[in-house]
Design an enzyme around this catalytic site. Sequence first.
Site, PDB file in Angstrom:
ATOM      1  N   LYS B  93       0.851  -1.317   0.392  1.00 25.32           N
ATOM      2  CA  LYS B  93       0.056  -0.170   0.486  1.00 25.32           C
ATOM      3  C   LYS B  93       0.783   1.505   0.265  1.00 25.32           C
ATOM      4  O   LYS B  93       1.653   1.833   1.176  1.00 25.32           O
ATOM      5  CB  LYS B  93      -1.316   0.191   1.064  1.00 25.32           C
ATOM      6  CG  LYS B  93      -1.726   1.266   1.336  1.00 25.32           C
ATOM      7  CD  LYS B  93      -2.326   0.230   2.595  1.00 25.32           C
ATOM      8  CE  LYS B  93      -3.277   2.669   2.661  1.00 25.32           C
ATOM      9  NZ  LYS B  93      -3.861   2.925   3.660  1.00 25.32           N
ATOM     10  N   GLY B 154      -8.688   9.421   9.133  1.00 30.41           N
ATOM     11  CA  GLY B 154      -8.963   8.996  10.486  1.00 30.41           C
ATOM     12  C   GLY B 154      -9.904  10.606  10.283  1.00 30.41           C
ATOM     13  O   GLY B 154     -10.389  10.781  11.743  1.00 30.41           O
ATOM     14  N   ALA B 181      -9.170   5.327   3.305  1.00 30.77           N
ATOM     15  CA  ALA B 181      -9.263   6.864   4.137  1.00 30.77           C
ATOM     16  C   ALA B 181     -10.353   7.697   4.261  1.00 30.77           C
ATOM     17  O   ALA B 181     -11.494   7.649   3.066  1.00 30.77           O
ATOM     18  CB  ALA B 181      -8.445   6.961   3.943  1.00 30.77           C
ATOM     19  N   GLY B 182     -11.149   8.076   5.646  1.00 30.30           N
ATOM     20  CA  GLY B 182     -12.172   8.692   5.570  1.00 30.30           C
ATOM     21  C   GLY B 182     -13.884   8.395   6.051  1.00 30.30           C
ATOM     22  O   GLY B 182     -14.403   8.964   6.436  1.00 30.30           O
ATOM     23  N   ASN B 203      -9.899   1.846   9.324  1.00 30.34           N
ATOM     24  CA  ASN B 203      -8.940   1.811  10.737  1.00 30.34           C
ATOM     25  C   ASN B 203      -9.422   1.861  11.523  1.00 30.34           C
ATOM     26  O   ASN B 203     -10.710   2.237  12.781  1.00 30.34           O
ATOM     27  CB  ASN B 203      -8.016   1.560  10.344  1.00 30.34           C
ATOM     28  CG  ASN B 203      -7.249   1.607  10.553  1.00 30.34           C
ATOM     29  OD1 ASN B 203      -6.036   0.803  11.339  1.00 30.34           O
ATOM     30  ND2 ASN B 203      -7.449   1.012  12.487  1.00 30.34           N
ATOM     31  N   THR B 204      -9.377   3.457  11.497  1.00 32.42           N
ATOM     32  CA  THR B 204     -10.727   4.843  13.067  1.00 32.42           C
ATOM     33  C   THR B 204     -11.334   4.336  12.660  1.00 32.42           C
ATOM     34  O   THR B 204     -11.840   4.243  14.283  1.00 32.42           O
ATOM     35  CB  THR B 204      -9.631   5.555  12.762  1.00 32.42           C
ATOM     36  OG1 THR B 204      -8.025   5.918  12.149  1.00 32.42           O
ATOM     37  CG2 THR B 204      -9.547   6.809  13.900  1.00 32.42           C
TER      38      THR B 204
END
Lengths: 64, 254
Positions: B93, B154, B181-182, B203-204
């Site tokens: 990645k 995040g 992301a986001g 993830n977050t």
Amino acid sequence: MKIVLNGEPCEVAAETLAALLDECGFSGRVATAVNEGFVPSSLRVGHRLNDGDRVEVLAPMQGG
Amino acid sequence: MRTFYGTKLLSPLMLGTAQYPSPAILEQAFRDSGAGVATVSLRREGGAGQTFWTMIKDLGVLILPNTAGCHTVKEAVTTAHMAREVFDTKWIKLELIGHTDSLQPDVFQLVEAARILTEDGFQVFPYTTDDLIVGERLLEAGCEVLMPWGAPIGSGRGLNNEYALRAMRAEFPDVPLVVDAGIGLPSHASHAMELGYDAVLLNTAVARAGEPQMMARAMALAVEAGRLAYEADPIEARDMAEPSTPVIGKAFLS
């Protein structure tokens, strides 16, 4: 000789990268770089260290 | 179904392994999410690396190492080589951060690093913006997957620019696309899948939720719902109402 290992200055007896990993207790899955260049595991035995070398020993870590 | 460098994913969810309250919660959340891909990183060995590696290996999922935090082509390429050796995978990645606050990719360096790594035999998953021309350049550089951001890493803002993500899907009909992301909520993940994206990487949203395991399950359901909705060919939105109950046959009662 004096080297910088993972950002910390230290005094080591090892003369090669492979010996350094033994001396400092690294085992398992790690990847190495010397002076910002990748050194594959197969070349560690033959990779001689020099005074002032910057050595990075990296391991698997959490990531996103 | 589109494949990722020839590999079919069992679930369209790719899940990060960082920021969980504990390794046990990470492990359980991962299993509850059904994710088929785990993103990981490389950091200075401080003693915890080997335990983490054993746990990740035992999850039995595909490993996608990242180059998180890299700001230069050289740094990213070196990190990728180290990751390939440690994780024993050609997948990378590729993150090349250009801006400290937004963690926006430096797409110029990204294209350059993607070209070098492809030539070195890597299979590159580039974390990119939603810019079509950058996408084209990445494909020319050898990437067979594109991972545009939904919003900054995040931030949990969801899909900041649906128009651009739609345009990307239309422009690259045969390329596996991942919103990376986001994502903050299951509805964001569903949204990406409803647009026809092939996967969502987050993830977050799971790791920092009050109950990571519950959120992991919610995300699993969301990506499945979104994919089914896309495949079901949804109706177009319209401005005016259209009665769904038949008008003919209504009794005269007024």
